[in-house]
Design a protein around this motif. Structure first.
Motif, PDB file in Angstrom:
ATOM      1  N   ILE A 178     -64.482  10.841 -63.266  1.00  0.00           N
ATOM      2  CA  ILE A 178     -65.067   9.736 -63.876  1.00  0.00           C
ATOM      3  C   ILE A 178     -66.699   9.964 -63.603  1.00  0.00           C
ATOM      4  O   ILE A 178     -67.190  10.399 -62.457  1.00  0.00           O
ATOM      5  CB  ILE A 178     -65.067   8.421 -63.337  1.00  0.00           C
ATOM      6  N   PHE A 179     -67.692  10.243 -64.832  1.00  0.00           N
ATOM      7  CA  PHE A 179     -69.130  10.218 -64.609  1.00  0.00           C
ATOM      8  C   PHE A 179     -69.688   8.769 -65.040  1.00  0.00           C
ATOM      9  O   PHE A 179     -70.524   8.587 -64.283  1.00  0.00           O
ATOM     10  CB  PHE A 179     -69.400  11.263 -65.546  1.00  0.00           C
ATOM     11  N   ARG A 180     -69.353   8.522 -66.086  1.00  0.00           N
ATOM     12  CA  ARG A 180     -69.870   7.229 -66.693  1.00  0.00           C
ATOM     13  C   ARG A 180     -69.181   6.737 -67.926  1.00  0.00           C
ATOM     14  O   ARG A 180     -69.045   7.247 -68.795  1.00  0.00           O
ATOM     15  CB  ARG A 180     -71.396   7.264 -67.246  1.00  0.00           C
ATOM     16  N   LEU A 181     -68.467   5.514 -67.325  1.00  0.00           N
ATOM     17  CA  LEU A 181     -67.465   5.009 -68.497  1.00  0.00           C
ATOM     18  C   LEU A 181     -68.404   3.980 -69.035  1.00  0.00           C
ATOM     19  O   LEU A 181     -69.264   3.269 -68.820  1.00  0.00           O
ATOM     20  CB  LEU A 181     -66.453   4.139 -67.478  1.00  0.00           C
ATOM     21  N   ASN A 182     -68.205   4.144 -70.452  1.00  0.00           N
ATOM     22  CA  ASN A 182     -69.003   3.395 -71.346  1.00  0.00           C
ATOM     23  C   ASN A 182     -68.250   2.234 -71.824  1.00  0.00           C
ATOM     24  O   ASN A 182     -68.003   1.313 -71.073  1.00  0.00           O
ATOM     25  CB  ASN A 182     -69.260   4.199 -72.600  1.00  0.00           C
ATOM     26  N   GLY A 187     -49.520 -20.980 -69.730  1.00  0.00           N
ATOM     27  CA  GLY A 187     -49.586 -20.313 -68.457  1.00  0.00           C
ATOM     28  C   GLY A 187     -50.705 -19.095 -68.447  1.00  0.00           C
ATOM     29  O   GLY A 187     -51.486 -18.945 -69.478  1.00  0.00           O
ATOM     30  N   SER A 188     -51.028 -18.348 -67.315  1.00  0.00           N
ATOM     31  CA  SER A 188     -51.996 -17.612 -67.186  1.00  0.00           C
ATOM     32  C   SER A 188     -51.575 -16.224 -66.427  1.00  0.00           C
ATOM     33  O   SER A 188     -50.513 -16.296 -65.666  1.00  0.00           O
ATOM     34  CB  SER A 188     -53.230 -18.195 -66.476  1.00  0.00           C
ATOM     35  N   LEU A 189     -52.281 -15.278 -66.906  1.00  0.00           N
ATOM     36  CA  LEU A 189     -51.938 -13.904 -66.360  1.00  0.00           C
ATOM     37  C   LEU A 189     -53.444 -13.495 -66.274  1.00  0.00           C
ATOM     38  O   LEU A 189     -54.351 -13.465 -67.018  1.00  0.00           O
ATOM     39  CB  LEU A 189     -51.219 -13.058 -67.125  1.00  0.00           C
ATOM     40  N   ARG A 190     -53.458 -12.217 -65.391  1.00  0.00           N
ATOM     41  CA  ARG A 190     -54.655 -11.436 -65.163  1.00  0.00           C
ATOM     42  C   ARG A 190     -54.242 -10.124 -65.235  1.00  0.00           C
ATOM     43  O   ARG A 190     -53.549  -9.307 -64.366  1.00  0.00           O
ATOM     44  CB  ARG A 190     -55.546 -11.780 -63.997  1.00  0.00           C
ATOM     45  N   LEU A 191     -54.744  -9.241 -66.344  1.00  0.00           N
ATOM     46  CA  LEU A 191     -54.372  -7.948 -66.183  1.00  0.00           C
ATOM     47  C   LEU A 191     -55.454  -7.102 -65.526  1.00  0.00           C
ATOM     48  O   LEU A 191     -56.445  -7.514 -65.618  1.00  0.00           O
ATOM     49  CB  LEU A 191     -54.201  -7.542 -67.726  1.00  0.00           C
ATOM     50  N   SER A 192     -55.211  -6.067 -65.012  1.00  0.00           N
ATOM     51  CA  SER A 192     -56.183  -5.129 -64.298  1.00  0.00           C
ATOM     52  C   SER A 192     -56.236  -3.779 -64.874  1.00  0.00           C
ATOM     53  O   SER A 192     -54.992  -3.187 -65.017  1.00  0.00           O
ATOM     54  CB  SER A 192     -55.992  -5.189 -62.865  1.00  0.00           C
ATOM     55  N   CYS A 193     -56.956  -2.939 -64.906  1.00  0.00           N
ATOM     56  CA  CYS A 193     -56.718  -1.447 -65.121  1.00  0.00           C
ATOM     57  C   CYS A 193     -57.649  -0.846 -64.380  1.00  0.00           C
ATOM     58  O   CYS A 193     -59.060  -0.997 -64.701  1.00  0.00           O
ATOM     59  CB  CYS A 193     -56.974  -1.261 -66.704  1.00  0.00           C
ATOM     60  N   ALA A 194     -57.342   0.227 -63.521  1.00  0.00           N
ATOM     61  CA  ALA A 194     -58.005   0.843 -62.596  1.00  0.00           C
ATOM     62  C   ALA A 194     -58.117   2.436 -63.163  1.00  0.00           C
ATOM     63  O   ALA A 194     -57.157   2.920 -63.485  1.00  0.00           O
ATOM     64  CB  ALA A 194     -57.587   0.806 -61.179  1.00  0.00           C
ATOM     65  N   THR A 199     -60.709 -13.691 -71.095  1.00  0.00           N
ATOM     66  CA  THR A 199     -62.304 -13.382 -70.712  1.00  0.00           C
ATOM     67  C   THR A 199     -61.847 -11.911 -70.399  1.00  0.00           C
ATOM     68  O   THR A 199     -61.205 -11.474 -69.446  1.00  0.00           O
ATOM     69  CB  THR A 199     -62.442 -14.202 -69.715  1.00  0.00           C
ATOM     70  N   ILE A 200     -62.807 -10.891 -70.562  1.00  0.00           N
ATOM     71  CA  ILE A 200     -62.656  -9.690 -70.180  1.00  0.00           C
ATOM     72  C   ILE A 200     -63.992  -9.413 -69.243  1.00  0.00           C
ATOM     73  O   ILE A 200     -64.980  -9.985 -69.586  1.00  0.00           O
ATOM     74  CB  ILE A 200     -63.016  -8.553 -71.452  1.00  0.00           C
ATOM     75  N   SER A 201     -63.545  -8.574 -68.160  1.00  0.00           N
ATOM     76  CA  SER A 201     -64.724  -8.338 -67.198  1.00  0.00           C
ATOM     77  C   SER A 201     -64.560  -7.064 -66.735  1.00  0.00           C
ATOM     78  O   SER A 201     -63.529  -6.441 -66.654  1.00  0.00           O
ATOM     79  CB  SER A 201     -64.821  -9.379 -66.064  1.00  0.00           C
ATOM     80  N   ARG A 202     -65.520  -6.426 -66.101  1.00  0.00           N
ATOM     81  CA  ARG A 202     -65.344  -5.258 -65.247  1.00  0.00           C
ATOM     82  C   ARG A 202     -66.145  -5.047 -64.292  1.00  0.00           C
ATOM     83  O   ARG A 202     -67.120  -5.720 -63.878  1.00  0.00           O
ATOM     84  CB  ARG A 202     -66.058  -4.141 -66.397  1.00  0.00           C
ATOM     85  N   ASP A 203     -65.515  -4.198 -63.377  1.00  0.00           N
ATOM     86  CA  ASP A 203     -66.023  -4.023 -62.076  1.00  0.00           C
ATOM     87  C   ASP A 203     -66.476  -2.411 -61.908  1.00  0.00           C
ATOM     88  O   ASP A 203     -65.841  -1.529 -61.588  1.00  0.00           O
ATOM     89  CB  ASP A 203     -65.152  -4.404 -60.684  1.00  0.00           C
ATOM     90  N   ASN A 204     -67.998  -2.077 -62.211  1.00  0.00           N
ATOM     91  CA  ASN A 204     -68.087  -0.790 -62.312  1.00  0.00           C
ATOM     92  C   ASN A 204     -67.993  -0.034 -60.972  1.00  0.00           C
ATOM     93  O   ASN A 204     -67.790   1.286 -60.939  1.00  0.00           O
ATOM     94  CB  ASN A 204     -69.706  -0.516 -62.819  1.00  0.00           C
ATOM     95  N   ALA A 205     -68.323  -0.700 -59.938  1.00  0.00           N
ATOM     96  CA  ALA A 205     -67.948   0.040 -58.485  1.00  0.00           C
ATOM     97  C   ALA A 205     -66.646   0.489 -58.429  1.00  0.00           C
ATOM     98  O   ALA A 205     -66.420   1.647 -57.649  1.00  0.00           O
ATOM     99  CB  ALA A 205     -68.585  -0.932 -57.328  1.00  0.00           C
ATOM    100  N   LYS A 206     -65.785  -0.362 -58.951  1.00  0.00           N
ATOM    101  CA  LYS A 206     -64.174  -0.018 -58.736  1.00  0.00           C
ATOM    102  C   LYS A 206     -63.743   0.536 -59.947  1.00  0.00           C
ATOM    103  O   LYS A 206     -62.565   0.916 -60.109  1.00  0.00           O
ATOM    104  CB  LYS A 206     -63.462  -1.255 -58.581  1.00  0.00           C
TER     105      LYS A 206
END
Length: 114
Positions: A28-32, A16-23, A67-74
């Motif tokens: 926050i100034f600039r997340l590297n 199966g599949s899962l999607r983890l999120s971390c907000a 697969t890792i991804s990021r949404d910099n706006a969020k």
């Protein structure tokens, strides 16, 4: 201070599949770099995936499945986990780096049943 809130863990059958999120929130100034570690019972914490500087890195055991991804706006990092196996069972922790400091989430449990 930066606060991280994870979501998306749970119980899933093998394959199966899962999607983890971390907000991230707070000062926050600039997340590297952003990424995910995991720690199974009786095991050392290991880096699962990392994204930053235009690159992504994965531990060999998850390549082709996660697969890792990021949404910099969020200010959010995601981990899409497919073809999950029982050995993926662990607590997953997200982390972010800002101004030379690491911040950690509280962890989210992923259990993969066979």
């Amino acid at each position: 201070q930066v606060q991280l809130v994870e979501s998306g863990g749970g119980l899933v059958q093998a394959g199966g599949s899962l999607r983890l999120s971390c907000a991230a929130s707070g000062s926050i100034f600039r997340l590297n770099a952003m990424g995910w570690y995991r720690q199974g019972t009786g095991k050392q914490r290991e880096l699962v995936a990392r994204i930053g500087g235009g690159t992504t890195n994965y531990v060999d055991s998850v390549k082709g499945r996660f697969t890792i991804s990021r949404d910099n706006a969020k200010n959010t990092v995601y981990l899409q986990m497919n073809s999950l196996q029982p050995e993926d069972t662990a607590v997953y922790y997200c982390y972010v780096q800002q101004l030379g400091r690491d911040y950690w989430g509280q962890g989210t449990q992923v259990i993969v049943s066979s």
